[in-house]
Design a protein around this motif. Structure first.
Motif, PDB file in Angstrom:
ATOM      1  N   MET A  81       0.841  -1.205   0.000  1.00 17.47           N
ATOM      2  CA  MET A  81       0.000   0.000   0.000  1.00 17.47           C
ATOM      3  C   MET A  81       0.874   1.251   0.000  1.00 17.47           C
ATOM      4  SD  MET A  81      -2.887   1.726   0.278  1.00 17.47           S
ATOM      5  CE  MET A  81      -4.124   0.448   0.383  1.00 17.47           C
ATOM      6  N   LYS A  82       0.623   2.124  -0.967  1.00 16.66           N
ATOM      7  CA  LYS A  82       1.381   3.389  -1.049  1.00 16.66           C
ATOM      8  C   LYS A  82       0.403   4.541  -0.841  1.00 16.66           C
ATOM      9  CE  LYS A  82       5.106   1.901  -4.097  1.00 16.66           C
ATOM     10  NZ  LYS A  82       4.636   0.698  -4.803  1.00 16.66           N
ATOM     11  N   ILE A  83       0.727   5.385   0.142  1.00 15.86           N
ATOM     12  CA  ILE A  83      -0.177   6.477   0.534  1.00 15.86           C
ATOM     13  C   ILE A  83       0.566   7.801   0.453  1.00 15.86           C
ATOM     14  CG2 ILE A  83      -1.558   7.428   2.441  1.00 15.86           C
ATOM     15  CD1 ILE A  83      -1.617   4.571   3.616  1.00 15.86           C
ATOM     16  N   ILE A  84      -0.087   8.814  -0.134  1.00 12.89           N
ATOM     17  CA  ILE A  84       0.483  10.168  -0.103  1.00 12.89           C
ATOM     18  C   ILE A  84      -0.553  11.132   0.491  1.00 12.89           C
ATOM     19  CG2 ILE A  84      -0.137  10.681  -2.540  1.00 12.89           C
ATOM     20  CD1 ILE A  84       2.603  12.277  -2.589  1.00 12.89           C
ATOM     21  N   PHE A  85      -0.091  11.949   1.431  1.00 17.26           N
ATOM     22  CA  PHE A  85      -0.932  12.986   2.042  1.00 17.26           C
ATOM     23  C   PHE A  85      -0.661  14.305   1.317  1.00 17.26           C
ATOM     24  CE2 PHE A  85      -0.263   9.862   5.420  1.00 17.26           C
ATOM     25  CZ  PHE A  85      -1.553   9.688   5.915  1.00 17.26           C
ATOM     26  N   VAL A  86      -1.720  15.058   1.072  1.00 18.82           N
ATOM     27  CA  VAL A  86      -1.565  16.303   0.299  1.00 18.82           C
ATOM     28  C   VAL A  86      -2.246  17.479   1.013  1.00 18.82           C
ATOM     29  CG1 VAL A  86      -2.052  17.439  -1.904  1.00 18.82           C
ATOM     30  CG2 VAL A  86      -1.452  15.019  -1.873  1.00 18.82           C
ATOM     31  N   CYS A  87      -1.497  18.597   1.117  1.00 16.42           N
ATOM     32  CA  CYS A  87      -2.084  19.862   1.592  1.00 16.42           C
ATOM     33  C   CYS A  87      -1.649  20.967   0.627  1.00 16.42           C
ATOM     34  CB  CYS A  87      -1.683  20.147   3.042  1.00 16.42           C
ATOM     35  SG  CYS A  87       0.084  20.405   3.320  1.00 16.42           S
ATOM     36  N   LEU A  88      -1.736  22.211   1.049  1.00 16.54           N
ATOM     37  CA  LEU A  88      -1.373  23.318   0.152  1.00 16.54           C
ATOM     38  C   LEU A  88       0.144  23.541   0.119  1.00 16.54           C
ATOM     39  CD1 LEU A  88      -2.147  25.772  -1.631  1.00 16.54           C
ATOM     40  CD2 LEU A  88      -2.528  27.064   0.489  1.00 16.54           C
ATOM     41  N   GLY A  89       0.732  23.778   1.293  1.00 21.50           N
ATOM     42  CA  GLY A  89       2.140  24.174   1.357  1.00 21.50           C
ATOM     43  C   GLY A  89       3.131  23.044   1.541  1.00 21.50           C
ATOM     44  N   ASN A  90       2.650  21.868   1.968  1.00 22.64           N
ATOM     45  CA  ASN A  90       3.514  20.732   2.332  1.00 22.64           C
ATOM     46  C   ASN A  90       4.587  21.126   3.354  1.00 22.64           C
ATOM     47  OD1 ASN A  90       5.944  18.502   0.836  1.00 22.64           O
ATOM     48  ND2 ASN A  90       4.292  17.916   2.167  1.00 22.64           N
ATOM     49  N   ILE A  91       4.173  21.960   4.314  1.00 16.39           N
ATOM     50  CA  ILE A  91       5.076  22.213   5.452  1.00 16.39           C
ATOM     51  C   ILE A  91       4.365  22.038   6.799  1.00 16.39           C
ATOM     52  CG2 ILE A  91       6.816  23.669   4.322  1.00 16.39           C
ATOM     53  CD1 ILE A  91       5.336  26.111   5.504  1.00 16.39           C
ATOM     54  N   CYS A  92       3.036  22.089   6.828  1.00 13.65           N
ATOM     55  CA  CYS A  92       2.314  21.970   8.109  1.00 13.65           C
ATOM     56  C   CYS A  92       1.536  20.655   8.204  1.00 13.65           C
ATOM     57  CB  CYS A  92       1.346  23.142   8.306  1.00 13.65           C
ATOM     58  SG  CYS A  92       2.146  24.757   8.300  1.00 13.65           S
ATOM     59  N   ARG A  93       0.386  20.569   7.502  1.00 11.36           N
ATOM     60  CA  ARG A  93      -0.532  19.447   7.732  1.00 11.36           C
ATOM     61  C   ARG A  93      -0.062  18.129   7.110  1.00 11.36           C
ATOM     62  NH1 ARG A  93      -5.536  22.441   5.255  1.00 11.36           N
ATOM     63  NH2 ARG A  93      -3.805  23.147   3.969  1.00 11.36           N
ATOM     64  N   SER A  94       0.295  18.145   5.825  1.00 15.44           N
ATOM     65  CA  SER A  94       0.626  16.848   5.205  1.00 15.44           C
ATOM     66  C   SER A  94       1.929  16.247   5.740  1.00 15.44           C
ATOM     67  CB  SER A  94       0.585  16.908   3.673  1.00 15.44           C
ATOM     68  OG  SER A  94       1.501  17.822   3.139  1.00 15.44           O
ATOM     69  N   PRO A  95       2.955  17.060   6.076  1.00 15.71           N
ATOM     70  CA  PRO A  95       4.119  16.430   6.729  1.00 15.71           C
ATOM     71  C   PRO A  95       3.747  15.858   8.103  1.00 15.71           C
ATOM     72  CG  PRO A  95       4.677  18.627   5.927  1.00 15.71           C
ATOM     73  CD  PRO A  95       3.201  18.479   5.763  1.00 15.71           C
ATOM     74  N   MET A  96       2.857  16.566   8.824  1.00 21.75           N
ATOM     75  CA  MET A  96       2.436  16.032  10.125  1.00 21.75           C
ATOM     76  C   MET A  96       1.757  14.676   9.921  1.00 21.75           C
ATOM     77  SD  MET A  96       0.268  17.666  13.303  1.00 21.75           S
ATOM     78  CE  MET A  96       0.877  19.304  13.198  1.00 21.75           C
ATOM     79  N   ALA A  97       0.874  14.602   8.935  1.00 21.19           N
ATOM     80  CA  ALA A  97       0.175  13.341   8.640  1.00 21.19           C
ATOM     81  C   ALA A  97       1.170  12.262   8.199  1.00 21.19           C
ATOM     82  CB  ALA A  97      -0.868  13.579   7.552  1.00 21.19           C
TER      83      ALA A  97
END
Ligand code: 4NP
Length: 146
Positions: free
Chosen positions: A1-17
């Protein structure tokens, strides 16, 4: 399973996830990453407050580099998890071939959130941690059933 999390800036929410999920999935062979729709912070480390919250929770987060989402990320992942409606709409519009893989992370949240609030604007990184941690734990339960 390969999962990628996506947000706007990729510095706050998606790196946390990304790092919360990596920590939860230590005993799996899942591949987990993150990216942003904007590219505003390409090449940067995650936000200092994201890092602080992860470290407070004993979650390793070394070696992170912010990057912009591209079609290869969409191609190479099985599941694309978005933080808010704007990220969701961006991907389903710009990478529409992959729209069946895109799901709002908050589909897995049972705390009453429809979106992960953006701490770049709210300043509330603790709230983000709570929402993402809850969602990722529920997501993993769903994946374990597969
Ligand atoms: P993120 O937060 O999408 O959770 O990484 C943001 C970070 C930076 C900006 C917006 C949102 N920005 O406009 O630079």
């Amino acid at each position: 399973m390969k999962i990628i999390f996506v947000c706007l800036g990729n510095i706050c929410r998606s790196p946390m996830a990304e790092f919360i999920m990596k920590n939860l999935c230590k005993n799996t062979n899942y591949t987990i990453s993150s990216a942003g729709t904007s590219g505003y912070h390409d090449g940067e480390d995650m936000h200092i407050k994201t890092k602080e919250i992860l470290l407070q929770n004993n979650i390793k987060c070394d070696g992170f580099i912010s990057k912009k989402l591209d079609k290869f990320h969409c191609q190479n992942n099985d599941l694309i998890l978005t933080m808010d409606e704007s990220n969701y709409n961006f991907i389903t519009t710009n990478f529409s071939n992959f729209k069946d893989k895109v799901k709002p992370l908050c589909n897995y949240c049972d705390l009453g959130y429809k979106n992960v609030p953006d701490p770049w604007y709210t300043g509330n990184f603790n709230e983000v941690y709570t929402v993402i941690n809850n969602s990722c734990k529920n997501l993993l339960k769903e994946l374990d059933k597969c």
